[in-house]
Structure formats: structure tokens, C-alpha cells
Design a protein around this motif. Structure first.
Motif, PDB file in Angstrom:
ATOM      1  N   GLY A 120       0.807  -1.205   0.000  1.00  0.00           N
ATOM      2  CA  GLY A 120       0.000   0.000   0.000  1.00  0.00           C
ATOM      3  C   GLY A 120       0.851   1.270   0.000  1.00  0.00           C
ATOM      4  O   GLY A 120       0.594   2.211  -0.772  1.00  0.00           O
ATOM      5  N   LEU A 121       1.886   1.287   0.831  1.00  0.00           N
ATOM      6  CA  LEU A 121       2.761   2.456   0.918  1.00  0.00           C
ATOM      7  C   LEU A 121       3.629   2.627  -0.324  1.00  0.00           C
ATOM      8  O   LEU A 121       4.133   3.725  -0.592  1.00  0.00           O
ATOM      9  CB  LEU A 121       3.660   2.351   2.156  1.00  0.00           C
ATOM     10  CG  LEU A 121       2.939   2.451   3.506  1.00  0.00           C
ATOM     11  CD1 LEU A 121       3.933   2.235   4.651  1.00  0.00           C
ATOM     12  CD2 LEU A 121       2.244   3.803   3.657  1.00  0.00           C
ATOM     13  N   ALA A 122       3.800   1.544  -1.091  1.00  0.00           N
ATOM     14  CA  ALA A 122       4.634   1.620  -2.299  1.00  0.00           C
ATOM     15  C   ALA A 122       4.087   2.606  -3.316  1.00  0.00           C
ATOM     16  O   ALA A 122       4.841   3.149  -4.131  1.00  0.00           O
ATOM     17  CB  ALA A 122       4.772   0.233  -2.939  1.00  0.00           C
ATOM     18  N   LEU A 123       2.776   2.858  -3.289  1.00  0.00           N
ATOM     19  CA  LEU A 123       2.205   3.855  -4.186  1.00  0.00           C
ATOM     20  C   LEU A 123       2.916   5.192  -4.017  1.00  0.00           C
ATOM     21  O   LEU A 123       3.184   5.901  -5.000  1.00  0.00           O
ATOM     22  CB  LEU A 123       0.707   4.009  -3.905  1.00  0.00           C
ATOM     23  CG  LEU A 123      -0.016   5.130  -4.657  1.00  0.00           C
ATOM     24  CD1 LEU A 123       0.073   4.892  -6.161  1.00  0.00           C
ATOM     25  CD2 LEU A 123      -1.468   5.223  -4.214  1.00  0.00           C
ATOM     26  N   PHE A 124       3.270   5.518  -2.776  1.00  0.00           N
ATOM     27  CA  PHE A 124       3.932   6.792  -2.493  1.00  0.00           C
ATOM     28  C   PHE A 124       5.450   6.659  -2.550  1.00  0.00           C
ATOM     29  O   PHE A 124       6.134   7.506  -3.138  1.00  0.00           O
ATOM     30  CB  PHE A 124       3.493   7.306  -1.121  1.00  0.00           C
ATOM     31  CG  PHE A 124       2.007   7.362  -0.962  1.00  0.00           C
ATOM     32  CD1 PHE A 124       1.274   8.396  -1.526  1.00  0.00           C
ATOM     33  CD2 PHE A 124       1.316   6.365  -0.275  1.00  0.00           C
ATOM     34  CE1 PHE A 124      -0.115   8.444  -1.396  1.00  0.00           C
ATOM     35  CE2 PHE A 124      -0.058   6.412  -0.141  1.00  0.00           C
ATOM     36  CZ  PHE A 124      -0.781   7.449  -0.704  1.00  0.00           C
ATOM     37  N   SER A 125       5.994   5.589  -1.938  1.00  0.00           N
ATOM     38  CA  SER A 125       7.457   5.462  -1.871  1.00  0.00           C
ATOM     39  C   SER A 125       8.073   5.190  -3.241  1.00  0.00           C
ATOM     40  O   SER A 125       9.114   5.763  -3.585  1.00  0.00           O
ATOM     41  CB  SER A 125       7.845   4.360  -0.876  1.00  0.00           C
ATOM     42  OG  SER A 125       7.291   3.115  -1.244  1.00  0.00           O
ATOM     43  N   VAL A 126       7.447   4.324  -4.045  1.00  0.00           N
ATOM     44  CA  VAL A 126       7.979   4.053  -5.382  1.00  0.00           C
ATOM     45  C   VAL A 126       7.857   5.294  -6.264  1.00  0.00           C
ATOM     46  O   VAL A 126       8.760   5.594  -7.062  1.00  0.00           O
ATOM     47  CB  VAL A 126       7.272   2.837  -6.024  1.00  0.00           C
ATOM     48  CG1 VAL A 126       7.701   2.671  -7.478  1.00  0.00           C
ATOM     49  CG2 VAL A 126       7.595   1.566  -5.249  1.00  0.00           C
ATOM     50  N   SER A 127       6.757   6.026  -6.118  1.00  0.00           N
ATOM     51  CA  SER A 127       6.612   7.284  -6.865  1.00  0.00           C
ATOM     52  C   SER A 127       7.747   8.237  -6.521  1.00  0.00           C
ATOM     53  O   SER A 127       8.354   8.856  -7.410  1.00  0.00           O
ATOM     54  CB  SER A 127       5.268   7.946  -6.533  1.00  0.00           C
ATOM     55  OG  SER A 127       4.191   7.111  -6.870  1.00  0.00           O
ATOM     56  N   LEU A 128       8.045   8.346  -5.217  1.00  0.00           N
ATOM     57  CA  LEU A 128       9.124   9.224  -4.767  1.00  0.00           C
ATOM     58  C   LEU A 128      10.464   8.774  -5.332  1.00  0.00           C
ATOM     59  O   LEU A 128      11.247   9.597  -5.847  1.00  0.00           O
ATOM     60  CB  LEU A 128       9.174   9.236  -3.238  1.00  0.00           C
ATOM     61  CG  LEU A 128      10.327  10.008  -2.592  1.00  0.00           C
ATOM     62  CD1 LEU A 128      10.238  11.486  -2.943  1.00  0.00           C
ATOM     63  CD2 LEU A 128      10.330   9.798  -1.080  1.00  0.00           C
ATOM     64  N   VAL A 129      10.745   7.476  -5.256  1.00  0.00           N
ATOM     65  CA  VAL A 129      12.018   6.953  -5.759  1.00  0.00           C
ATOM     66  C   VAL A 129      12.150   7.188  -7.259  1.00  0.00           C
ATOM     67  O   VAL A 129      13.209   7.613  -7.748  1.00  0.00           O
ATOM     68  CB  VAL A 129      12.143   5.448  -5.424  1.00  0.00           C
ATOM     69  CG1 VAL A 129      13.314   4.815  -6.190  1.00  0.00           C
ATOM     70  CG2 VAL A 129      12.338   5.252  -3.930  1.00  0.00           C
ATOM     71  N   MET A 130      11.091   6.940  -8.010  1.00  0.00           N
ATOM     72  CA  MET A 130      11.154   7.133  -9.461  1.00  0.00           C
ATOM     73  C   MET A 130      11.343   8.604  -9.824  1.00  0.00           C
ATOM     74  O   MET A 130      12.089   8.933 -10.751  1.00  0.00           O
ATOM     75  CB  MET A 130       9.886   6.571 -10.111  1.00  0.00           C
ATOM     76  CG  MET A 130       9.790   5.052 -10.039  1.00  0.00           C
ATOM     77  SD  MET A 130       8.232   4.384 -10.698  1.00  0.00           S
ATOM     78  CE  MET A 130       8.456   4.691 -12.457  1.00  0.00           C
ATOM     79  N   LEU A 131      10.677   9.490  -9.100  1.00  0.00           N
ATOM     80  CA  LEU A 131      10.852  10.933  -9.346  1.00  0.00           C
ATOM     81  C   LEU A 131      12.278  11.369  -9.038  1.00  0.00           C
ATOM     82  O   LEU A 131      12.899  12.118  -9.811  1.00  0.00           O
ATOM     83  CB  LEU A 131       9.859  11.728  -8.502  1.00  0.00           C
ATOM     84  CG  LEU A 131       8.399  11.698  -8.970  1.00  0.00           C
ATOM     85  CD1 LEU A 131       7.494  12.304  -7.904  1.00  0.00           C
ATOM     86  CD2 LEU A 131       8.239  12.445 -10.287  1.00  0.00           C
TER      87      LEU A 131
END
Length: 320
Positions: free
Chosen positions: A301-312
Motif C-alpha cells: 500500500g505504501l509503495a504507491l507513495f514510496s515508489v513514486s518518490l524513488v522514481m521521481l
């Protein structure tokens, strides 16, 4: 740049919409508990092998860059060792540490990386995937058996030899529906032959079905994941898995001179949420099963935010 056309948004949205659709289907019982195991078998025993074999059947060994392996796994093993040392040398500690380093590279990672970075990125990712389970599951098995052996000695019981345990874990991880088709496809590619159309087309169709079905299955699993009573420990596991792990892999990869697309793929792969295989350890050694399930759901669930942050961040620090 318009958010709707931003590469991170464009690649992440389909992934999490499909997971959300699976979550809805699970909550509404459109997919019953008894069907989840059959769907899992379909994905792992048919769809994944077809995709992995077909992808690697056109890759030549001399074109492979093995440096990503030298960045990903030493970093993962270092994080594993530090987290075990932090929590203590016991079964629960090792299982929680495995949850902090074992990424969902297949069910989520393959689809996301291909959507975001294209087919070429899959070669780097599958190089890691080919030995991901083999390396981490073998190490995890050996460490857990060492813990069990120590407990047995403390109780005056006999324990199996550590080499026997290591060999058993190695065989189980090698003869597996993920590394086996990768290695088989790579071996086929070295013959210089091409897959006949009558074989290639069915493999392509099966591989195309893998992405949506696997992501929906992730959502169905999340719908049945209880979080009560495990928030604090689950959040610690998620913080290490979703944030510390990609940082460690990224720093080591940068130190080794890895740049460009391989660097981005490695960091994004390390940022993937916790993989389901960790629950098998919790189940086998009868420890932290509720916590492991909760951490897996929360990490996803948190990956929606953490992966977005990492990719950005990777798009800014390491423009392709």
C-alpha cells in the motif's frame, strides 16, 4: 509538465489501478479464497515462465552486464545482517529482516519496470530476478537453520548439518518457476536459433496475460490482509524495505560506476514492496506470521507513495 503525462504517473497508475481492482474484487468476494491458490498457480507455473523464457531467449550472454548483481546483493545482504543484529539473533528477527530486503520483483516489478522504462530495462531487472530468490532465500534458509540449531543445542536436541540445509535450500531455489525459465531461455539464446512463430506467439500471449492477472491477484491478497495489532513493527519493516533498501543499493551501484538505465532499474527494483516469499519462512518456522502478512500488505500500500518518490528522484538525479 502535465501530471497526467508525467512518465512516473503514466507507468504507476495502471499498476495500482489493477491492484485496486483486485482489492475491490477481494472485498466483494468476487474471487473466493479457494480460487486464489489456483490463480497463484496459474501465474507462477504458466504465465511467468512463458514471459521469462521468451524475454531471455533473445539475450546473449556477452551482452549481459553482471555489475548490477555486484551492487544489488551485497547491499541487500548488508541490510539483512544489520537488521538481524539490531533485533537479535532469533527466528522472528531473521524473518523480519528478510521482509526488509526481499522485493516483489516479479508480481509488481516486471510490469512496472517495463511500463516505465521499456523492454531494455527488463534485461537488467531479469538479471537480478534470475538469482534474487536463489541468493536471498538460500541465505535466509541457512541463517534460520542456524537459529534453529542453536535453539536445539540449547534444548539438548540434535540438529541437521548446516551444509545439508544449505544444499536443500539451494536446490529448492534453483528448481523454481522463476530462475529456471530465465536460465533456460538464456541457454536457448546462445544456440543462435529463433523461436518458431507457432511457439513464440503462444508464449507472447501467455506473457501478456501475466501483468494484469498478477496485479489483480496482489489486490485480492491485500483485501484479505489483516493489519490489526502489527502497525508499529510493520511500519519499521516497511521503512527499511521501501526506503533504506533502495538507498543502500543506489549508493553501492553508484560507487561501482553504474549509471544510466541500469542504475535506475536497480534502485526502483530495490524500492519494490515486500515479496510474498517471506511469508513462507514465517509459516515454515512458525513465527511472526501475522506480522509478516501485515507488513507485506502495508508495504504494498505504501509503495504507491514510496515508489513514486524513488522514481521521481531517480528521474532528477539520473536523467535517461
Amino acid at each position: 509538465m502535465n501530471l497526467a503525462t508525467h512518465p512516473v504517473f503514466v507507468s504507476l497508475t495502471p499498476v495500482f489501478l489493477l491492484i485496486g481492482a483486485g482489492y475491490l474484487a477481494g472485498r466483494l468476494s468476487w474471487i473466493r479464497e479457494s480460487a486464489v491458490r489456483d490463480l497463484s498457480n496459474l501465474v507462477f507455473l504458466l504465465l511467468i515462465p512463458a514471459l521469462l523464457f521468451r524475454t531471455m531467449s533473445a539475450v546473449h550472454v556477452e551482452a549481459l552486464d553482471l555489475r548490477p548483481l555486484m551492487a544489488y546483493f551485497p547491499a541487500a545482504l548488508a541490510v539483512l545482517a544489520i537488521t538481524i543484529a539490531w533485533r537479535g539473533f532469533n527466528r522472528a528477527s531473521v524473518v523480519m529482516a528478510m521482509g526488509s530486503v526481499f522485493s516483489n520483483l516479479v508480481m509488481i516489478g516486471i510490469t512496472l519496470v517495463e511500463l516505465a522504462y521499456g523492454k531494455q530495462a527488463l534485461v537488467t531487472l531479469l538479471t537480478v530476478v534470475s538469482v534474487h530468490a536463489l541468493t536471498l532465500l538460500t541465505v535466509g534458509s541457512v541463517v534460520l537453520e542456524l537459529v534453529v540449531a542453536r535453539e536445539a543445542r540449547a534444548g539438548g536436541e540434535a540438529s541437521p548439518h548446516i551444509l545439508q540445509t544449505a544444499w536443500s535450500a539451494f536446490k529448492g531455489a534453483l528448481i523454481h518457476p522463476i530462475p529456471l525459465p530465465i536460465l533456460s531461455g538464456l541457454a536457448f539464446a546462445q544456440t543462435g536459433w529463433s523461436l518458431p512463430m507457432v511457439v513464440d506467439k503462444p508464449l507472447q500471449l501467455l506473457g501478456s496475460a501475466f501483468g494484469p492477472i498478477s496485479l489483480v491477484l496482489v489486490g485480492v491478497t491485500l483485501a484479505r490482509t489483516p493489519l490489526q495489532g502489527h502497525w508499529r513493527d510493520a511500519l519499521w519493516i516497511c521503512a527499511v524495505k521501501n526506503l533504506v533498501m533502495p538507498l543502500a543499493v543506489g549508493l553501492l551501484a553508484w560507487t561501482l560506476g553504474i549509471t544510466g538505465l541500469p542504475l535506475t532499474v536497480l534502485v526502483v527494483a530495490a524500492a519494490m514492496p515486500m515479496g510474498a516469499n517471506v511469508f513462507l519462512f514465517a509459516q515454515r518456522y512458525n513465527v511472526a506470521q501475522g506480522l509478516t502478512t501485515a507488513a507485506m500488505g502495508l508495504s504494498t500500500g505504501l509503495a504507491l507513495f514510496s515508489v513514486s518518490l524513488v522514481m521521481l528522484l531517480m528521474g532528477w538525479l539520473n536523467p535517461l
